[in-house]
Design a protein around this motif. Structure first.
Motif, PDB file in Angstrom:
ATOM      1  N   VAL A 100     -10.165 -64.520   0.733  1.00 55.09           N
ATOM      2  CA  VAL A 100      -9.085 -65.394   0.293  1.00 55.09           C
ATOM      3  C   VAL A 100      -9.604 -66.363  -0.771  1.00 55.09           C
ATOM      4  CG1 VAL A 100      -7.363 -67.091   1.007  1.00 55.09           C
ATOM      5  CG2 VAL A 100      -8.013 -65.227   2.570  1.00 55.09           C
ATOM      6  N   SER A 105      -2.426 -72.872  -3.824  1.00 55.66           N
ATOM      7  CA  SER A 105      -2.016 -71.554  -4.308  1.00 55.66           C
ATOM      8  C   SER A 105      -3.051 -70.542  -3.818  1.00 55.66           C
ATOM      9  CB  SER A 105      -1.957 -71.545  -5.836  1.00 55.66           C
ATOM     10  OG  SER A 105      -1.695 -70.250  -6.325  1.00 55.66           O
ATOM     11  N   THR A 106      -2.623 -69.526  -3.066  1.00 53.91           N
ATOM     12  CA  THR A 106      -3.570 -68.636  -2.394  1.00 53.91           C
ATOM     13  C   THR A 106      -3.312 -67.172  -2.718  1.00 53.91           C
ATOM     14  OG1 THR A 106      -2.157 -68.505  -0.433  1.00 53.91           O
ATOM     15  CG2 THR A 106      -3.835 -70.237  -0.454  1.00 53.91           C
ATOM     16  N   THR A 107      -4.382 -66.393  -2.719  1.00 53.96           N
ATOM     17  CA  THR A 107      -4.304 -64.936  -2.826  1.00 53.96           C
ATOM     18  C   THR A 107      -5.305 -64.336  -1.855  1.00 53.96           C
ATOM     19  OG1 THR A 107      -5.925 -64.869  -4.636  1.00 53.96           O
ATOM     20  CG2 THR A 107      -3.589 -64.940  -5.247  1.00 53.96           C
ATOM     21  N   LEU A 118      -4.173 -68.906   5.834  1.00 53.72           N
ATOM     22  CA  LEU A 118      -3.519 -68.662   4.550  1.00 53.72           C
ATOM     23  C   LEU A 118      -2.179 -69.397   4.488  1.00 53.72           C
ATOM     24  CD1 LEU A 118      -4.101 -66.895   1.993  1.00 53.72           C
ATOM     25  CD2 LEU A 118      -2.547 -65.224   2.971  1.00 53.72           C
ATOM     26  N   ARG A 147     -10.368 -59.882   5.003  1.00 58.38           N
ATOM     27  CA  ARG A 147      -9.718 -60.360   3.791  1.00 58.38           C
ATOM     28  C   ARG A 147     -10.581 -61.417   3.140  1.00 58.38           C
ATOM     29  NH1 ARG A 147      -7.446 -56.549   5.102  1.00 58.38           N
ATOM     30  NH2 ARG A 147      -5.196 -56.125   5.320  1.00 58.38           N
ATOM     31  N   GLU A 193     -10.624 -53.614  -2.785  1.00 59.62           N
ATOM     32  CA  GLU A 193     -10.183 -53.944  -4.134  1.00 59.62           C
ATOM     33  C   GLU A 193     -11.378 -54.267  -5.020  1.00 59.62           C
ATOM     34  OE1 GLU A 193      -6.718 -56.661  -4.398  1.00 59.62           O
ATOM     35  OE2 GLU A 193      -6.656 -56.492  -2.205  1.00 59.62           O
ATOM     36  N   THR A 232      -1.119 -72.714   2.195  1.00 54.77           N
ATOM     37  CA  THR A 232       0.078 -72.661   1.361  1.00 54.77           C
ATOM     38  C   THR A 232       1.008 -73.826   1.678  1.00 54.77           C
ATOM     39  OG1 THR A 232      -0.072 -70.244   1.230  1.00 54.77           O
ATOM     40  CG2 THR A 232       2.046 -71.243   0.691  1.00 54.77           C
ATOM     41  N   HIS A 245      -7.304 -60.660  -0.637  1.00 47.80           N
ATOM     42  CA  HIS A 245      -7.681 -59.333  -1.126  1.00 47.80           C
ATOM     43  C   HIS A 245      -8.473 -58.590  -0.057  1.00 47.80           C
ATOM     44  CE1 HIS A 245      -6.733 -60.546  -5.314  1.00 47.80           C
ATOM     45  NE2 HIS A 245      -7.182 -61.720  -4.922  1.00 47.80           N
TER      46      HIS A 245
END
Length: 297
Positions: free
Chosen positions: A292, A261-263, A252, A290, A269, A256, A265
């Protein structure tokens, strides 16, 4: 359908056996009235391999339902992951991406079960034995892909898979939707870092990337969770055996730093988002997972 794998190597062991486990989970999910994802091909993959031929492929084969640690909790996790990543890929093509790459495609049938634009191309990258088994089963079903161009790419991620991909017709100057589902934990850390460096190099502006990662190292309590023990005892699959035991690279942060652009979860969720799926539990096997999602601006 007489497909089998007796003479095909690399399918009944290691990572490919884990792929059969995921296929069984998808098969069971397919027959649920509230299915998160449907894959009519999954049960045929399971039945075609001797190692999994007797595994359940329908909810009626799982008396305890969602309470079953293997085919309930873990199975619904795989179904949830499938649905979330399906939706990610479909969003990408709806926004104009026409090049899709499945890294470690395994026994996934996205090329055959999802609706794709008429000018889309989908590359499936995996080991020769896995792709050969998959093709043999699909041919036995007279299956036809729903994507205009499906391109299997034989490669090992420990070697120059990127060269094999470009040789198959991949265009680095076109936006790409990349997916690495259930792949990274089976790779040594150095190979994972090289893989993402290659993805970065092959990705132009507008490309997207989705993958599953795990943070930290599982504790002894987590490793003794019923999900792991039930899987070993009832299928002979040790979920932990093929995983690299070293701490995972911080992909991650690496993405970056490369300008993505990373998120990230948690699976839970998406359980809330879709209204069904696994929930958190003490010493749960899914807490470190996670999903991603990254975009190359």
């Amino acid at each position: 359908m007489g497909a089998g794998v007796d003479e095909i190597t690399g399918v009944d062991e290691g990572v490919a056996l884990a792929a059969l486990l995921v296929a069984a989970a998808r098969a069971i999910e397919t027959h649920r009235p509230d299915a998160l994802a449907r894959d009519a091909y999954a049960e045929h993959f399971v039945r075609a391999a001797p190692a999994s031929a007797q595994w359940p492929v329908h909810p009626r084969d799982v008396p305890d339902g969602d309470a079953d640690p293997l085919w309930g909790r873990l199975g619904r996790y795989f179904a949830l992951r499938t649905r979330a990543l399906d939706d990610q890929l479909l969003r990408a093509v709806q926004l104009g991406t026409r090049q899709v790459v499945l890294l470690g495609a395994g026994l996934d049938a996205r090329a055959y079960r999802l609706d794709w634009p008429p000018d889309c191309v989908l590359y499936e990258v995996d080991r020769p034995g896995v792709l050969a088994f998959k093709q043999r089963v699909l041919d036995g079903l007279d299956a036809r892909p729903r994507v205009p161009r499906r391109v299997p790419v034989e490669a090992d991620f420990r070697t120059d898979w990127a060269a094999a991909l470009t040789a198959a017709g991949f265009h680095p100057d076109q936006p790409t939707a990349w997916l690495a589902e259930g792949l990274l934990l089976h790779l040594p850390g150095a190979v994972e870092r090289d893989l993402f460096a290659a993805v970065d190099q092959l990705s132009c502006s507008g490309s997207t990337l989705a993958y599953e990662a795990e943070i930290g190292v599982e504790s002894a309590a987590v490793r003794d969770n019923p999900v792991h023990t039930a899987t070993r005892e009832r299928t002979g699959v040790d979920l932990l055996a093929p995983f690299d035991a070293e701490p995972r690279p911080d992909t991650l942060a690496d993405l970056t730093a490369r300008g993505w652009s990373t998120t990230a979860h948690t699976p839970f969720e998406f359980t809330r988002h879709y209204g069904r799926g696994p929930l958190p539990e003490p010493d749960g096997t899914l807490a470190a997972n996670r999903w991603v999602f990254a975009v190359r601006p």
